[in-house]
Motif scaffolding. Sequence first.
Motif, PDB file in Angstrom:
ATOM      1  N   THR A  37      33.852  64.002 -24.803  1.00 55.94           N
ATOM      2  CA  THR A  37      33.844  65.457 -24.770  1.00 55.94           C
ATOM      3  C   THR A  37      35.066  66.030 -25.482  1.00 55.94           C
ATOM      4  OG1 THR A  37      35.018  65.522 -22.656  1.00 55.94           O
ATOM      5  CG2 THR A  37      32.603  65.435 -22.579  1.00 55.94           C
ATOM      6  N   HIS A  38      34.972  67.303 -25.823  1.00 52.13           N
ATOM      7  CA  HIS A  38      36.083  67.968 -26.501  1.00 52.13           C
ATOM      8  C   HIS A  38      37.325  68.017 -25.615  1.00 52.13           C
ATOM      9  CE1 HIS A  38      33.109  70.239 -29.330  1.00 52.13           C
ATOM     10  NE2 HIS A  38      33.375  69.028 -29.751  1.00 52.13           N
ATOM     11  N   ARG A  39      37.137  68.280 -24.314  1.00 49.23           N
ATOM     12  CA  ARG A  39      38.316  68.368 -23.452  1.00 49.23           C
ATOM     13  C   ARG A  39      39.004  67.016 -23.318  1.00 49.23           C
ATOM     14  NH1 ARG A  39      36.032  69.281 -17.255  1.00 49.23           N
ATOM     15  NH2 ARG A  39      34.845  67.341 -17.053  1.00 49.23           N
ATOM     16  N   ALA A  40      38.237  65.932 -23.302  1.00 46.56           N
ATOM     17  CA  ALA A  40      38.842  64.602 -23.238  1.00 46.56           C
ATOM     18  C   ALA A  40      39.664  64.330 -24.485  1.00 46.56           C
ATOM     19  CB  ALA A  40      37.762  63.538 -23.068  1.00 46.56           C
ATOM     20  N   LYS A  41      39.130  64.696 -25.635  1.00 47.17           N
ATOM     21  CA  LYS A  41      39.848  64.477 -26.893  1.00 47.17           C
ATOM     22  C   LYS A  41      41.114  65.324 -26.962  1.00 47.17           C
ATOM     23  CE  LYS A  41      35.582  63.299 -29.348  1.00 47.17           C
ATOM     24  NZ  LYS A  41      34.602  63.710 -30.379  1.00 47.17           N
ATOM     25  N   MET A  42      41.036  66.583 -26.515  1.00 47.67           N
ATOM     26  CA  MET A  42      42.207  67.454 -26.542  1.00 47.67           C
ATOM     27  C   MET A  42      43.295  66.956 -25.587  1.00 47.67           C
ATOM     28  SD  MET A  42      41.714  69.720 -28.855  1.00 47.67           S
ATOM     29  CE  MET A  42      40.892  68.370 -29.734  1.00 47.67           C
ATOM     30  N   LEU A  43      42.896  66.500 -24.402  1.00 53.62           N
ATOM     31  CA  LEU A  43      43.875  65.997 -23.450  1.00 53.62           C
ATOM     32  C   LEU A  43      44.562  64.743 -23.973  1.00 53.62           C
ATOM     33  CD1 LEU A  43      41.967  66.495 -20.073  1.00 53.62           C
ATOM     34  CD2 LEU A  43      43.982  67.739 -20.863  1.00 53.62           C
ATOM     35  N   MET A  44      43.804  63.852 -24.582  1.00 55.36           N
ATOM     36  CA  MET A  44      44.404  62.647 -25.157  1.00 55.36           C
ATOM     37  C   MET A  44      45.329  63.005 -26.313  1.00 55.36           C
ATOM     38  SD  MET A  44      41.216  59.941 -25.002  1.00 55.36           S
ATOM     39  CE  MET A  44      42.215  58.528 -25.493  1.00 55.36           C
ATOM     40  N   MET A  45      44.983  64.027 -27.069  1.00 57.35           N
ATOM     41  CA  MET A  45      45.839  64.468 -28.162  1.00 57.35           C
ATOM     42  C   MET A  45      47.166  65.015 -27.630  1.00 57.35           C
ATOM     43  SD  MET A  45      45.077  67.383 -31.063  1.00 57.35           S
ATOM     44  CE  MET A  45      43.523  66.580 -31.510  1.00 57.35           C
ATOM     45  N   ILE A  46      47.091  65.792 -26.544  1.00 55.56           N
ATOM     46  CA  ILE A  46      48.313  66.330 -25.953  1.00 55.56           C
ATOM     47  C   ILE A  46      49.182  65.204 -25.406  1.00 55.56           C
ATOM     48  CG2 ILE A  46      49.229  67.755 -24.084  1.00 55.56           C
ATOM     49  CD1 ILE A  46      46.726  69.512 -24.380  1.00 55.56           C
ATOM     50  N   GLU A  47      48.576  64.245 -24.697  1.00 51.97           N
ATOM     51  CA  GLU A  47      49.355  63.126 -24.159  1.00 51.97           C
ATOM     52  C   GLU A  47      50.006  62.326 -25.274  1.00 51.97           C
ATOM     53  OE1 GLU A  47      49.022  59.055 -21.492  1.00 51.97           O
ATOM     54  OE2 GLU A  47      47.197  60.121 -22.044  1.00 51.97           O
TER      55      GLU A  47
END
Length: 220
Positions: free
Chosen positions: A189-199
Motif C-alpha cells: 500500500t501507499h502508506r506502507a511505502k511512505m512509512l518505510m521511506m520516512i524510516e
Amino acid sequence: MNEPVQTIRDEPRWPPALALVVVIGLLAALPGHVYMLPVWVSYLAALAAMVPMAAVRLTGGNTLWFGIERTMIILLAAAYVANTIAELADMIGVITLHPSGNNAFSLLSSSVAIWVANVLTFSLLYWQIDQGGPYARASASKVKPDWVFPQPATPEDLPPDWRPLFLDYLYLGYNTATAFSPTDALPLTHRAKMLMMIESTISLLTMVIILSRAINIIPS
C-alpha cells in the motif's frame, strides 16, 4: 440484557512492551542525547502506550482495549517522528553552522538513541497498521494487508493459522533502517511505502551525517 463483550485470543504483548522499555532505557542511559522535548514527555508517552497493552492481556482481548492500544501507538509514533525530525534538523544545523563546537559524545549518544528508537517505533507502527492491526489479524478479518511476507509462499512449512507477529515487524523495521529498502517483506500500500521511506530517511540522516561526524571528531 447486555451481550457479553467480544474477546479473542491474541499474541503476547511482552515483546512490544519490551521494545518500549528499551527506548525508555536508552533515554535514561544516554544523558548526552539531544532533546527537543523534555525527557519526561517521552516517558509519559511510552507509559500511555504500555497501559492498554497490559489491559489487553488482563482482559483476555477486550476489543475496546485493542482500539485504545492501536490509537495510543499510532499517536506515539507520530509524536516520535515529529520530534526526531526536529532533533535531526537541530543537530545538522549545529554540525554545519558551528562545526568547532560539536561534542563527540553528545552526537554519538544521540545517533544511537535515534537509530534504535527509529527501528523500535516503526516496528510498533507496522505491527499496528498492517492488515488492521493484531486484533484484525488474529480474528482473520478480510482486511487488505500492507505488507506481503514470504512465509505464505511455502504453506506446507507453516502451521495453518500462521500470521505475522511483532517480531516479524521488528525484523521488517530493522531491515528498513539498515538496508534502506525492502528485503523479504514487500510493501503493498501507499502508506506502507511512505512509512518505510520516512524510516529509511531518518536512519540515513542519522548514520551518514550525525554518526559519521561523531566518529570523525572523537579524539584519537
